[in-house]
Motif scaffolding. Structure first.
Motif, PDB file in Angstrom:
ATOM      1  N   GLN A 199      20.170  12.820  14.313  1.00 58.13           N
ATOM      2  CA  GLN A 199      19.899  11.475  13.795  1.00 58.13           C
ATOM      3  C   GLN A 199      20.675  11.240  12.506  1.00 58.13           C
ATOM      4  OE1 GLN A 199      17.738   8.928  15.171  1.00 58.13           O
ATOM      5  NE2 GLN A 199      18.987   7.806  13.684  1.00 58.13           N
ATOM      6  N   HIS A 200      20.733  12.275  11.666  1.00 57.19           N
ATOM      7  CA  HIS A 200      21.482  12.172  10.408  1.00 57.19           C
ATOM      8  C   HIS A 200      22.969  11.958  10.683  1.00 57.19           C
ATOM      9  CE1 HIS A 200      22.734  12.893   6.289  1.00 57.19           C
ATOM     10  NE2 HIS A 200      23.576  13.832   6.715  1.00 57.19           N
ATOM     11  N   LEU A 201      23.500  12.700  11.652  1.00 55.49           N
ATOM     12  CA  LEU A 201      24.916  12.550  12.019  1.00 55.49           C
ATOM     13  C   LEU A 201      25.183  11.160  12.588  1.00 55.49           C
ATOM     14  CD1 LEU A 201      25.480  16.039  13.732  1.00 55.49           C
ATOM     15  CD2 LEU A 201      26.219  15.330  11.445  1.00 55.49           C
ATOM     16  N   LEU A 202      24.253  10.681  13.424  1.00 57.63           N
ATOM     17  CA  LEU A 202      24.393   9.346  13.996  1.00 57.63           C
ATOM     18  C   LEU A 202      24.323   8.279  12.909  1.00 57.63           C
ATOM     19  CD1 LEU A 202      24.594   7.430  16.415  1.00 57.63           C
ATOM     20  CD2 LEU A 202      22.099   7.551  16.622  1.00 57.63           C
ATOM     21  N   ASN A 203      23.415   8.472  11.948  1.00 53.22           N
ATOM     22  CA  ASN A 203      23.276   7.508  10.855  1.00 53.22           C
ATOM     23  C   ASN A 203      24.581   7.374  10.061  1.00 53.22           C
ATOM     24  OD1 ASN A 203      20.649   6.977  11.548  1.00 53.22           O
ATOM     25  ND2 ASN A 203      19.745   8.314  10.000  1.00 53.22           N
ATOM     26  N   GLU A 204      25.265   8.511   9.861  1.00 54.14           N
ATOM     27  CA  GLU A 204      26.536   8.474   9.141  1.00 54.14           C
ATOM     28  C   GLU A 204      27.561   7.645   9.906  1.00 54.14           C
ATOM     29  OE1 GLU A 204      27.706  12.520   8.532  1.00 54.14           O
ATOM     30  OE2 GLU A 204      26.519  12.743   6.708  1.00 54.14           O
ATOM     31  N   ASN A 205      27.594   7.834  11.224  1.00 56.73           N
ATOM     32  CA  ASN A 205      28.521   7.068  12.062  1.00 56.73           C
ATOM     33  C   ASN A 205      28.146   5.592  12.093  1.00 56.73           C
ATOM     34  OD1 ASN A 205      30.594   8.779  13.862  1.00 56.73           O
ATOM     35  ND2 ASN A 205      28.789  10.033  13.455  1.00 56.73           N
ATOM     36  N   ILE A 206      26.844   5.316  12.200  1.00 52.11           N
ATOM     37  CA  ILE A 206      26.378   3.929  12.240  1.00 52.11           C
ATOM     38  C   ILE A 206      26.694   3.209  10.936  1.00 52.11           C
ATOM     39  CG2 ILE A 206      24.328   2.457  12.335  1.00 52.11           C
ATOM     40  CD1 ILE A 206      25.162   3.486  15.044  1.00 52.11           C
ATOM     41  N   LEU A 207      26.579   3.918   9.817  1.00 46.79           N
ATOM     42  CA  LEU A 207      26.897   3.318   8.517  1.00 46.79           C
ATOM     43  C   LEU A 207      28.359   2.910   8.461  1.00 46.79           C
ATOM     44  CD1 LEU A 207      26.140   2.583   5.610  1.00 46.79           C
ATOM     45  CD2 LEU A 207      26.649   4.952   4.950  1.00 46.79           C
ATOM     46  N   GLU A 208      29.238   3.780   8.938  1.00 49.77           N
ATOM     47  CA  GLU A 208      30.664   3.466   8.964  1.00 49.77           C
ATOM     48  C   GLU A 208      30.934   2.280   9.885  1.00 49.77           C
ATOM     49  OE1 GLU A 208      34.905   5.450  10.448  1.00 49.77           O
ATOM     50  OE2 GLU A 208      33.104   6.692  10.305  1.00 49.77           O
ATOM     51  N   ILE A 209      30.283   2.289  11.038  1.00 49.28           N
ATOM     52  CA  ILE A 209      30.469   1.217  12.016  1.00 49.28           C
ATOM     53  C   ILE A 209      29.948  -0.112  11.472  1.00 49.28           C
ATOM     54  CG2 ILE A 209      29.711   0.348  14.267  1.00 49.28           C
ATOM     55  CD1 ILE A 209      29.664   3.298  15.194  1.00 49.28           C
ATOM     56  N   ALA A 210      28.749  -0.081  10.866  1.00 49.80           N
ATOM     57  CA  ALA A 210      28.140  -1.299  10.338  1.00 49.80           C
ATOM     58  C   ALA A 210      28.982  -1.900   9.213  1.00 49.80           C
ATOM     59  CB  ALA A 210      26.725  -1.010   9.833  1.00 49.80           C
ATOM     60  N   SER A 211      29.528  -1.036   8.363  1.00 44.35           N
ATOM     61  CA  SER A 211      30.362  -1.515   7.257  1.00 44.35           C
ATOM     62  C   SER A 211      31.594  -2.228   7.790  1.00 44.35           C
ATOM     63  CB  SER A 211      30.773  -0.341   6.364  1.00 44.35           C
ATOM     64  OG  SER A 211      29.641   0.273   5.773  1.00 44.35           O
ATOM     65  N   LEU A 212      32.254  -1.612   8.767  1.00 42.09           N
ATOM     66  CA  LEU A 212      33.445  -2.224   9.342  1.00 42.09           C
ATOM     67  C   LEU A 212      33.088  -3.487  10.127  1.00 42.09           C
ATOM     68  CD1 LEU A 212      36.462  -2.135   9.884  1.00 42.09           C
ATOM     69  CD2 LEU A 212      36.036  -0.588  11.797  1.00 42.09           C
ATOM     70  N   TRP A 213      31.981  -3.439  10.853  1.00 41.78           N
ATOM     71  CA  TRP A 213      31.531  -4.584  11.663  1.00 41.78           C
ATOM     72  C   TRP A 213      31.268  -5.801  10.782  1.00 41.78           C
ATOM     73  CZ3 TRP A 213      27.888  -8.199  12.822  1.00 41.78           C
ATOM     74  CH2 TRP A 213      27.806  -8.659  14.130  1.00 41.78           C
ATOM     75  N   LEU A 214      30.545  -5.604   9.697  1.00 42.96           N
ATOM     76  CA  LEU A 214      30.217  -6.718   8.803  1.00 42.96           C
ATOM     77  C   LEU A 214      31.459  -7.229   8.069  1.00 42.96           C
ATOM     78  CD1 LEU A 214      26.838  -5.402   7.346  1.00 42.96           C
ATOM     79  CD2 LEU A 214      27.148  -7.415   8.788  1.00 42.96           C
ATOM     80  N   PHE A 215      32.337  -6.304   7.694  1.00 47.26           N
ATOM     81  CA  PHE A 215      33.579  -6.702   7.027  1.00 47.26           C
ATOM     82  C   PHE A 215      34.420  -7.561   7.969  1.00 47.26           C
ATOM     83  CE2 PHE A 215      37.910  -6.360   5.593  1.00 47.26           C
ATOM     84  CZ  PHE A 215      37.823  -6.376   4.212  1.00 47.26           C
ATOM     85  N   LEU A 216      34.538  -7.116   9.212  1.00 48.06           N
ATOM     86  CA  LEU A 216      35.278  -7.879  10.213  1.00 48.06           C
ATOM     87  C   LEU A 216      34.653  -9.248  10.438  1.00 48.06           C
ATOM     88  CD1 LEU A 216      36.240  -5.330  13.028  1.00 48.06           C
ATOM     89  CD2 LEU A 216      37.804  -6.871  11.824  1.00 48.06           C
TER      90      LEU A 216
END
Length: 415
Positions: A56-73
């Motif tokens: 879950q911790h590893l997934l959270n790290e990936n989701i954070l990166e994805i969410a940051s890029l998603w919102l920026f886009l």
């Protein structure tokens, strides 16, 4: 057994991206399916006996990166969607351009613009704006593919010499491998390689593009205000990030909120049925979902330890050759975790080698359309640009990447 299963699923996902124009299944659907499936498998059958909390911790790290890029886009694409819908970008192009320009001249102009704009902006914004300019010219699909290919290469090349222009450049700088003064040495070889690609792609292009005066329309004050807010947001994003370490996402969302509020005030007295915030709905969400799927796949690839194996290249060949290959490999694997894996491996290289590695990871992703954010955006915005149509220009891209890499290595000798 588990790494083999994950690797097979990822291979199938990328194969489906390649043959999208054959099977006619949207790449956003396939990447999202396989990306989420890989992580579900990691939860059901943990690697090395990892606990659900660890995964879950590893997934959270990936989701954070994805969410940051998603919102920026989302923020950047909303600005562009508004300006496009109002014909602002097309209008500016027709005002700035001469009445007539050859397709070959336009090729060099587009390459220079993409290179320069990505130097003062982020790659996402530079790609969106550059594509909007080219697509407003209503060129035939075959020629649009060439211009889009040049934009992808130009955008990736333009940001490689600045810590604000490319994430991997920033990572290498923060690790103390290169200095800002050293990075400036990459400008010349990077620009030369872009101009060389413009030359190669313009071979056989003999047409003339006419800009008729009737296409010039009155620019509304509201649109000019929104454009100024957009440019101010881009500049503020870079400035606040460098001086105060403010996350680019935060600044861009703030700029978006300013756009909403200012436009609401300016449009209050006008008879307009559409609210400014409605332009969020005009974003191509398949682009964003494609990003989510790809980053989930790359995250799974990282967690099963495949990326760390790439550093073994440096045990069997000299750094200058290994760096060159790493750049090409970054076209199939996210260059951020690839760079992180190399930095963590504590490989000893000279500053000349680190400088050439910076160029390789920044520009090498241009070899494949799925190898960089600029490529993924271009493929999503331009339907004629597929994995196959982009790959047909791989020889020209490889030649220019090789010339740029050789130039970066040569310039590194002056450090």
């Amino acid at each position: 057994m588990l790494p083999s299963i994950i690797l097979t699923l990822i291979a199938i996902a990328f194969l489906l991206i390649v043959i999208e124009d054959i099977i006619h299944v949207n790449k956003a659907k396939t990447t999202l399916f396989f990306g989420t499936l890989c992580w579900i498998i990691l939860f059901v059958n943990p690697l090395h006996g990892q606990s659900p909390a660890t995964i879950q911790h590893l997934l959270n790290e990936n989701i954070l990166e994805i969410a940051s890029l998603w919102l920026f886009l989302m923020a950047a694409m909303t600005f562009v969607a508004y300006l496009n819908s109002k014909g602002f970008i097309e209008n500016i192009v027709h005002r700035v351009m001469p009445k007539s320009i050859s397709e070959r001249q336009l090729m060099f102009l587009v390459g220079g613009f993409a290179f320069l704009f990505s130097s003062i902006s982020d790659n996402v914004t530079a790609t969106l704006i550059s594509l909007a300019v080219v697509m407003s010219l209503k060129l035939e699909a075959k020629k649009l593919i060439k211009y889009a290919t040049l934009i992808v290469f130009g955008v990736n090349s333009g940001g490689v010499s600045l810590i604000t222009g490319d994430v991997t450049t920033l990572m290498i700088f923060l690790d103390g491998k290169v200095s800002i003064a050293n990075l400036l040495l990459l400008i010349a070889p990077a620009f030369i390689s872009v101009m060389l690609l413009a030359l190669l792609l313009s071979v056989g292009m003999k047409g003339q593009i006419e800009f008729v005066g009737s296409q010039k329309k009155r620019i509304e004050k509201t649109d000019i205000t929104i454009a100024i807010i957009f440019l101010s947001t881009v500049v503020s994003t870079l400035t606040l990030s460098v001086i105060y370490s403010v996350p680019p996402l935060l600044t861009f969302l703030f700029g978006l909120s300013v756009m909403f509020l200012v436009a609401q005030f300016l449009m209050r007295k006008k008879d307009i049925n559409k609210d400014i915030i409605d332009f969020v709905r005009e974003i191509e969400y398949d682009t964003l979902l494609f990003f989510v799927g790809v980053l989930l796949l790359v995250g799974a690839l990282k967690e099963i330890g495949i990326l760390s194996k790439f550093t073994d290249l440096y045990t069997v060949m000299a750094p200058e050759y290994a760096n060159y290959l790493m750049g090409i490999l970054s076209a199939g694997v996210d260059n951020v975790p690839l760079t992180a894996a190399l930095l963590k491996a504590d490989i000893i290289m000279s500053q000349q080698h680190w400088l050439s590695f910076t160029y390789a990871t920044g520009v090498g992703g241009s070899m494949l359309i799925i190898g960089s954010a600029a490529g993924i955006i271009a493929m999503s915005k331009l339907k004629a640009l597929t994995f196959t149509s982009y790959f047909k220009l791989s020889l020209q891209l490889l030649i220019c990447y090789t010339v740029g890499y050789a130039g970066a290595y040569f310039m590194g000798g002056f450090v």
